[in-house]
Design an enzyme around this catalytic site. Structure first.
Site, PDB file in Angstrom:
ATOM      1  N   GLN A   1       0.836  -1.188   0.000  1.00  0.00           N
ATOM      2  CA  GLN A   1       0.000   0.000   0.000  1.00  0.00           C
ATOM      3  C   GLN A   1       0.883   1.255   0.000  1.00  0.00           C
ATOM      4  O   GLN A   1       0.596   2.228  -0.696  1.00  0.00           O
ATOM      5  CB  GLN A   1      -0.939  -0.006   1.222  1.00  0.00           C
ATOM      6  CG  GLN A   1      -1.987   1.097   1.207  1.00  0.00           C
ATOM      7  CD  GLN A   1      -2.964   0.964   0.050  1.00  0.00           C
ATOM      8  OE1 GLN A   1      -3.255  -0.137  -0.409  1.00  0.00           O
ATOM      9  NE2 GLN A   1      -3.454   2.084  -0.447  1.00  0.00           N
TER      10      GLN A   1
ATOM     11  N   TRP B   1      -7.178   9.139  -4.391  1.00  0.00           N
ATOM     12  CA  TRP B   1      -7.268   7.990  -5.298  1.00  0.00           C
ATOM     13  C   TRP B   1      -6.638   6.722  -4.750  1.00  0.00           C
ATOM     14  O   TRP B   1      -7.056   5.625  -5.067  1.00  0.00           O
ATOM     15  CB  TRP B   1      -6.635   8.355  -6.658  1.00  0.00           C
ATOM     16  CG  TRP B   1      -7.350   9.517  -7.252  1.00  0.00           C
ATOM     17  CD1 TRP B   1      -6.939  10.810  -7.269  1.00  0.00           C
ATOM     18  CD2 TRP B   1      -8.659   9.506  -7.827  1.00  0.00           C
ATOM     19  NE1 TRP B   1      -7.901  11.609  -7.835  1.00  0.00           N
ATOM     20  CE2 TRP B   1      -8.976  10.833  -8.189  1.00  0.00           C
ATOM     21  CE3 TRP B   1      -9.605   8.502  -8.081  1.00  0.00           C
ATOM     22  CZ2 TRP B   1     -10.183  11.186  -8.783  1.00  0.00           C
ATOM     23  CZ3 TRP B   1     -10.804   8.850  -8.683  1.00  0.00           C
ATOM     24  CH2 TRP B   1     -11.079  10.173  -9.020  1.00  0.00           C
ATOM     25  N   VAL B   2      -5.607   6.909  -3.955  1.00  0.00           N
ATOM     26  CA  VAL B   2      -4.974   5.737  -3.338  1.00  0.00           C
ATOM     27  C   VAL B   2      -4.980   5.980  -1.838  1.00  0.00           C
ATOM     28  O   VAL B   2      -4.489   7.019  -1.379  1.00  0.00           O
ATOM     29  CB  VAL B   2      -3.513   5.564  -3.821  1.00  0.00           C
ATOM     30  CG1 VAL B   2      -2.879   4.351  -3.157  1.00  0.00           C
ATOM     31  CG2 VAL B   2      -3.459   5.419  -5.335  1.00  0.00           C
TER      32      VAL B   2
ATOM     33  N   SER C   1      -6.392   1.523   3.928  1.00  0.00           N
ATOM     34  CA  SER C   1      -6.958   0.920   2.721  1.00  0.00           C
ATOM     35  C   SER C   1      -7.733  -0.348   3.051  1.00  0.00           C
ATOM     36  O   SER C   1      -7.257  -1.206   3.797  1.00  0.00           O
ATOM     37  CB  SER C   1      -5.846   0.553   1.729  1.00  0.00           C
ATOM     38  OG  SER C   1      -6.385  -0.253   0.697  1.00  0.00           O
TER      39      SER C   1
ATOM     40  N   HIS D   1      -8.100  -2.659   1.161  1.00  0.00           N
ATOM     41  CA  HIS D   1      -7.353  -3.792   0.604  1.00  0.00           C
ATOM     42  C   HIS D   1      -6.519  -4.469   1.679  1.00  0.00           C
ATOM     43  O   HIS D   1      -6.214  -5.644   1.582  1.00  0.00           O
ATOM     44  CB  HIS D   1      -6.463  -3.335  -0.554  1.00  0.00           C
ATOM     45  CG  HIS D   1      -7.231  -3.084  -1.817  1.00  0.00           C
ATOM     46  ND1 HIS D   1      -7.684  -4.108  -2.619  1.00  0.00           N
ATOM     47  CD2 HIS D   1      -7.652  -1.939  -2.394  1.00  0.00           C
ATOM     48  CE1 HIS D   1      -8.331  -3.595  -3.664  1.00  0.00           C
ATOM     49  NE2 HIS D   1      -8.336  -2.273  -3.541  1.00  0.00           N
TER      50      HIS D   1
ATOM     51  N   ASP E   1     -10.380  -5.407  -6.564  1.00  0.00           N
ATOM     52  CA  ASP E   1     -10.560  -4.578  -7.749  1.00  0.00           C
ATOM     53  C   ASP E   1     -10.763  -5.540  -8.908  1.00  0.00           C
ATOM     54  O   ASP E   1      -9.918  -6.405  -9.157  1.00  0.00           O
ATOM     55  CB  ASP E   1      -9.310  -3.726  -8.017  1.00  0.00           C
ATOM     56  CG  ASP E   1      -9.121  -2.640  -6.961  1.00  0.00           C
ATOM     57  OD1 ASP E   1     -10.087  -2.340  -6.234  1.00  0.00           O
ATOM     58  OD2 ASP E   1      -8.003  -2.099  -6.869  1.00  0.00           O
TER      59      ASP E   1
ATOM     60  N   GLU F   1     -14.740   4.877  -7.942  1.00  0.00           N
ATOM     61  CA  GLU F   1     -13.945   3.728  -8.416  1.00  0.00           C
ATOM     62  C   GLU F   1     -14.893   2.628  -8.864  1.00  0.00           C
ATOM     63  O   GLU F   1     -15.308   1.801  -8.058  1.00  0.00           O
ATOM     64  CB  GLU F   1     -13.024   3.199  -7.300  1.00  0.00           C
ATOM     65  CG  GLU F   1     -11.887   4.136  -6.962  1.00  0.00           C
ATOM     66  CD  GLU F   1     -10.790   3.478  -6.108  1.00  0.00           C
ATOM     67  OE1 GLU F   1     -10.953   2.306  -5.708  1.00  0.00           O
ATOM     68  OE2 GLU F   1      -9.785   4.159  -5.848  1.00  0.00           O
TER      69      GLU F   1
ATOM     70  N   HIS G   1     -13.930  -1.181  -7.649  1.00  0.00           N
ATOM     71  CA  HIS G   1     -13.584  -1.615  -6.285  1.00  0.00           C
ATOM     72  C   HIS G   1     -14.823  -2.162  -5.561  1.00  0.00           C
ATOM     73  O   HIS G   1     -15.778  -1.436  -5.307  1.00  0.00           O
ATOM     74  CB  HIS G   1     -13.002  -0.418  -5.521  1.00  0.00           C
ATOM     75  CG  HIS G   1     -12.598  -0.720  -4.106  1.00  0.00           C
ATOM     76  ND1 HIS G   1     -11.275  -0.762  -3.690  1.00  0.00           N
ATOM     77  CD2 HIS G   1     -13.327  -0.983  -2.996  1.00  0.00           C
ATOM     78  CE1 HIS G   1     -11.226  -1.037  -2.397  1.00  0.00           C
ATOM     79  NE2 HIS G   1     -12.470  -1.163  -1.948  1.00  0.00           N
TER      80      HIS G   1
HETATM   81 ZN   LIG Z   1      -9.516  -1.050  -4.771  1.00  0.00          ZN
END
Ligand SMILES: [Zn+2]
Length: 286
Positions: A165, A193-194, A200, A202, A209, A257, A260
């Site tokens: 990440q 965006w990140v 996150s 993730h 994604d 997004e 996602h």
């Molecule tokens: Zn994602």
């Protein structure tokens, strides 16, 4: 005569003294020996612990690298008889998240970092990606059904380590800097965006994604692919929500997004879809 006795007494005293000195020396040597053994044992133990730590880090880094190298791996040959699963794999106990709401509803966004006590068991997919093993059966079913509808979806990102990440975030910051943004502004823009490392989804292993094989760009054009349209319409049946809808960026803290998907469970996903809300709104209303 008396003198001889005196001399004998003197000899005897000196003998006692020498013996006492000898035994003190012996005691000192034994103490030094014990101390040395104790120090060596502690050092060995510390060394073992540190090498175990290094092994764990290496294992996680490898997972991250797999994700990178398999980002573009095509899954088009995967069919119902050939599931995404490869082998049950590593367990990480670095982070975790038993939330009072349940593991599937843990909220992670720019204002809510990953819980410190996160404890997930990952399962590795065929393309090297990993997810929390609890979402695997539903994810597999969703991918199978999407393919059965004649489409070609691929999972291009899933579980990420903190390192991974951080790398993604830093790359995004550099992108903005190369466009002329100051470091401070680049960090702000990148964060849209990140997700900042530690915030996150993730990193929970609950987000994936998914893109179309025919269009693997992570941009708005994704929403026009048949794969995304199918997923947006059907993912709730498998417990997944489109986590960052176009009109909720201010609440989620992340831009639109259309690729996602986050697992929340079938019941919650159905309610979120029906009410047209995002996860933050769902949890706030509870
Ligand atoms: Zn994602």
């Amino acid at each position: 005569m008396n003198e001889t006795v005196k001399k004998q007494q003197q000899h005897s005293k000196q003998g006692h003294k020498a013996r006492r000195q000898k035994s003190s020396l012996l005691l000192l040597l034994i103490s030094i020996l014990f101390c040395t053994i104790a120090i060596v044992s502690v050092l060995t133990l510390m060394q073992e612990e540190s090498s175990q730590e290094q092994q764990k880090t290496l294992e996680q880094t490898n997972t991250g690298n797999n994700n990178v190298s398999n980002t573009n791996t095509s899954n088009t040959n995967t069919s119902n008889t050939n599931p995404e699963i490869k082998t049950p794999t590593l367990r990480t106990s670095d982070h975790n998240n038993p939330s009072s709401e349940g593991w599937n509803l843990v909220l992670v966004n720019p204002w809510h970092a990953i819980p410190d006590d996160l404890d997930i068991t990952l399962i590795q997919l065929k393309n090297g990606q990993s997810v929390d093993e609890r979402i695997y059966p539903d994810l597999q079913e969703m991918m199978d059904d999407c393919r059965a509808a004649g489409l070609s979806p691929i999972i291009c990102s899933s579980y990420r380590t903190m390192d991974k990440q951080a790398r993604l975030f830093n790359n995004q910051v550099k992108n903005y800097q190369s466009q002329g943004y100051s470091e401070e502004d680049a960090v702000i823009e990148a964060g849209k965006w990140v997700a900042t490392p530690g915030t996150s989804e993730h990193q929970l292993g609950l987000a994936v994604d998914i893109v179309a094989v025919s269009n693997q760009n992570l941009d708005q054009s994704q929403e026009n692919t048949s794969e995304q349209q199918w997923l947006m319409e059907n993912s709730y049946k498998y417990g997944f929500i489109l986590r960052y809808p176009t009109d909720k960026s201010e609440i989620t803290g992340i831009g639109y997004e259309p690729w996602h998907y986050r697992f929340v469970g079938k019941e919650v996903a159905a309610e979120i879809k029906e009410r047209g809300i995002c996860l933050e709104e769902y949890l706030e209303a509870k």
